[in-house]
Design an enzyme around this catalytic site. Structure first.
Site, PDB file in Angstrom:
ATOM      1  N   LYS A   9       0.817  -1.225   0.000  1.00 22.71           N
ATOM      2  CA  LYS A   9       0.000   0.000   0.000  1.00 22.71           C
ATOM      3  C   LYS A   9       0.852   1.277   0.000  1.00 22.71           C
ATOM      4  CE  LYS A   9      -4.030  -2.096   2.180  1.00 22.71           C
ATOM      5  NZ  LYS A   9      -5.044  -2.036   3.254  1.00 22.71           N
ATOM      6  N   ASN A  19      -4.954   1.863  -1.216  1.00 23.29           N
ATOM      7  CA  ASN A  19      -5.455   0.493  -1.344  1.00 23.29           C
ATOM      8  C   ASN A  19      -6.149   0.312  -2.689  1.00 23.29           C
ATOM      9  OD1 ASN A  19      -7.836   1.939  -0.842  1.00 23.29           O
ATOM     10  ND2 ASN A  19      -8.828   0.105  -0.024  1.00 23.29           N
ATOM     11  N   GLY A  47       0.379   2.297  12.753  1.00 23.80           N
ATOM     12  CA  GLY A  47       1.053   1.832  11.540  1.00 23.80           C
ATOM     13  C   GLY A  47       0.190   2.140  10.316  1.00 23.80           C
ATOM     14  N   ALA A  97      -2.237   0.460   8.878  1.00 23.91           N
ATOM     15  CA  ALA A  97      -3.681   0.221   8.987  1.00 23.91           C
ATOM     16  C   ALA A  97      -4.376   1.396   9.674  1.00 23.91           C
ATOM     17  CB  ALA A  97      -3.936  -1.071   9.756  1.00 23.91           C
TER      18      ALA A  97
HETATM   19  P1  ATR Z   1       0.027  -2.378   9.461  1.00 27.71           P
HETATM   20  O1  ATR Z   1       0.297  -1.902   8.063  1.00 27.71           O
HETATM   21  O2  ATR Z   1      -0.706  -3.691   9.537  1.00 27.71           O
HETATM   22  O3  ATR Z   1      -0.581  -1.324  10.320  1.00 27.71           O
HETATM   23  P2  ATR Z   1       2.538  -1.775  10.662  1.00 27.71           P
HETATM   24  O4  ATR Z   1       2.606  -0.518   9.879  1.00 27.71           O
HETATM   25  O5  ATR Z   1       3.775  -2.607  10.823  1.00 27.71           O
HETATM   26  O6  ATR Z   1       1.471  -2.755  10.066  1.00 27.71           O
HETATM   27  O7  ATR Z   1       1.958  -1.422  12.113  1.00 27.71           O
HETATM   28  C1  ATR Z   1       1.751  -2.392  13.075  1.00 27.71           C
HETATM   29  C2  ATR Z   1       1.080  -1.750  14.286  1.00 27.71           C
HETATM   30  O8  ATR Z   1       0.803  -2.761  15.259  1.00 27.71           O
HETATM   31  C3  ATR Z   1       1.921  -0.708  14.976  1.00 27.71           C
HETATM   32  O9  ATR Z   1       1.082   0.268  15.546  1.00 27.71           O
HETATM   33  C4  ATR Z   1       2.620  -1.554  16.056  1.00 27.71           C
HETATM   34  O10 ATR Z   1       3.101  -0.820  17.164  1.00 27.71           O
HETATM   35  P3  ATR Z   1       4.571  -0.127  17.084  1.00 27.71           P
HETATM   36  O11 ATR Z   1       4.413   1.079  16.239  1.00 27.71           O
HETATM   37  O12 ATR Z   1       4.910   0.164  18.493  1.00 27.71           O
HETATM   38  O13 ATR Z   1       5.467  -1.169  16.460  1.00 27.71           O
HETATM   39  C5  ATR Z   1       1.461  -2.420  16.477  1.00 27.71           C
HETATM   40  N1  ATR Z   1       1.858  -3.654  17.158  1.00 27.71           N
HETATM   41  C6  ATR Z   1       2.396  -4.761  16.597  1.00 27.71           C
HETATM   42  N2  ATR Z   1       2.591  -5.717  17.545  1.00 27.71           N
HETATM   43  C7  ATR Z   1       2.169  -5.196  18.732  1.00 27.71           C
HETATM   44  C8  ATR Z   1       2.089  -5.695  20.074  1.00 27.71           C
HETATM   45  N3  ATR Z   1       2.490  -6.934  20.386  1.00 27.71           N
HETATM   46  N4  ATR Z   1       1.574  -4.880  21.015  1.00 27.71           N
HETATM   47  C9  ATR Z   1       1.170  -3.637  20.709  1.00 27.71           C
HETATM   48  N5  ATR Z   1       1.203  -3.105  19.460  1.00 27.71           N
HETATM   49  C10 ATR Z   1       1.697  -3.875  18.474  1.00 27.71           C
END
Ligand code: ATR
Length: 278
Positions: free
Chosen positions: A67, A88, A130, A132
């Site tokens: 994306k 998207n 992130g 999403a």
């Molecule tokens: P996506 O495109 O699916 O949003 P991403 O851009 O990698 O993927 O974002 C993942 C999100 O999930 C982020 O907000 C991440 O938090 P961080 O910015 O601190 O990394 C969050 N996330 C992933 N695993 C997590 C966990 N175990 N607990 C809390 N937040 C989590």
């Protein structure tokens, strides 16, 4: 007669329900089109889009992990696409690549129309900062809630996301704040999980006290991945909802952009529920 060609590009993409959804939209609106899945090698996104355009492709949906790249190769981008910094949907017209993001409006329509909960004046919590989360914050603000907290494990990402959306928040008279995952203050009417926790099977990253009694607890994932969050929500007196409706509604908005017709998305969502439940 040639058939108008569309596709979904992603990696992986074998699980995608988009071909089924668009085929059903086309059937129900009397449109003639062919919509397929394309699994794109991770380093070949740009070349794959160009090849699809040469084949006569008119548009594609973009899913994980392309994306951000999609937003970069667009020659023109909608305002909501610019705010999301991710696309998207790409539309190919007159030699141009038009980027847009229908994820957020898909989420808002699913909550307001399908779940029957208007967001105006409510207190919302968006967990995650992130891709999403970035895809949905603009349209959430457009719905006119009183307050949105964006809570993230890594605070500076929430702060950046909020900063980018502050002009829209001011215009909408919505209080918009960035937060860590702890000490989130008063409970919320709607809690939206946009983290990757459901994907990885990790625990729900906030305390149950964020939920007002009867709050809507929404996971942007669907299928078995969303189950943990849905069970957590139900166990704490909230109304759980997974992201299947968002998937159908973001597709309906894409279909509207491409074909100029809004498909009967609620009907297709009901049918898809049955298909998935077998
Ligand atoms: P996506 O495109 O699916 O949003 P991403 O851009 O990698 O993927 O974002 C993942 C999100 O999930 C982020 O907000 C991440 O938090 P961080 O910015 O601190 O990394 C969050 N996330 C992933 N695993 C997590 C966990 N175990 N607990 C809390 N937040 C989590």
């Amino acid at each position: 007669m040639t058939t108008d060609l569309y596709c979904v590009m992603g990696h992986p993409v074998s699980h995608s329900r988009s071909p089924w959804i668009h085929a059903r939209f086309a059937e129900l609106t009397g449109q003639h089109l062919h919509y397929e899945k394309r699994e794109i090698p991770l380093t070949h996104f740009d070349a794959s889009v160009q090849a699809f355009i040469r084949e006569g492709g008119l548009g594609c949906n973009i899913t994980v992990p392309f994306k951000f790249e999609a937003a970069k190769i667009a020659t023109h981008t909608s305002e909501r696409g610019l705010l999301a910094q991710a696309s998207n949907i790409l539309t190919f017209r007159d030699g141009q690549i038009l980027g847009d993001n229908t994820d957020g409006i898909g989420l808002v329509i699913d909550i307001e129309r399908n779940a029957g909960l208007p967001l105006r004046g409510l207190r919302l919590l968006l967990i995650g900062a992130g891709g999403a989360a970035a895809g949905v914050l603009g349209p959430m603000l457009q719905a006119g809630p009183a307050h949105i907290s964006v809570a993230n494990r890594t605070l500076h990402k929430a702060t950046e996301l909020v900063a980018r959306h502050l002009p829209l928040a001011t215009q909408q008279k919505t209080e918009l704040v960035a937060h860590t995952l702890h000490g989130l203050g008063d409970p919320f009417d709607v809690v939206i999980n946009a983290t990757a926790t459901s994907l990885s099977g990790a625990a729900v990253p906030v305390a149950a006290r964020v939920l007002k009694p009867g709050a809507l607890a929404y996971d942007m994932m669907y299928g078995p991945g969303a189950q943990g969050f849905m069970d957590w929500a139900r166990a704490h007196g909230a109304v759980p909802r997974d992201g299947l409706g968002m998937l159908v509604e973001q597709a309906a908005e894409a279909f509207l952009i491409w074909r100029g017709v809004r498909p009967p998305s609620a009907q297709v969502l009901a049918e898809l529920h049955k298909v998935i439940q077998g």
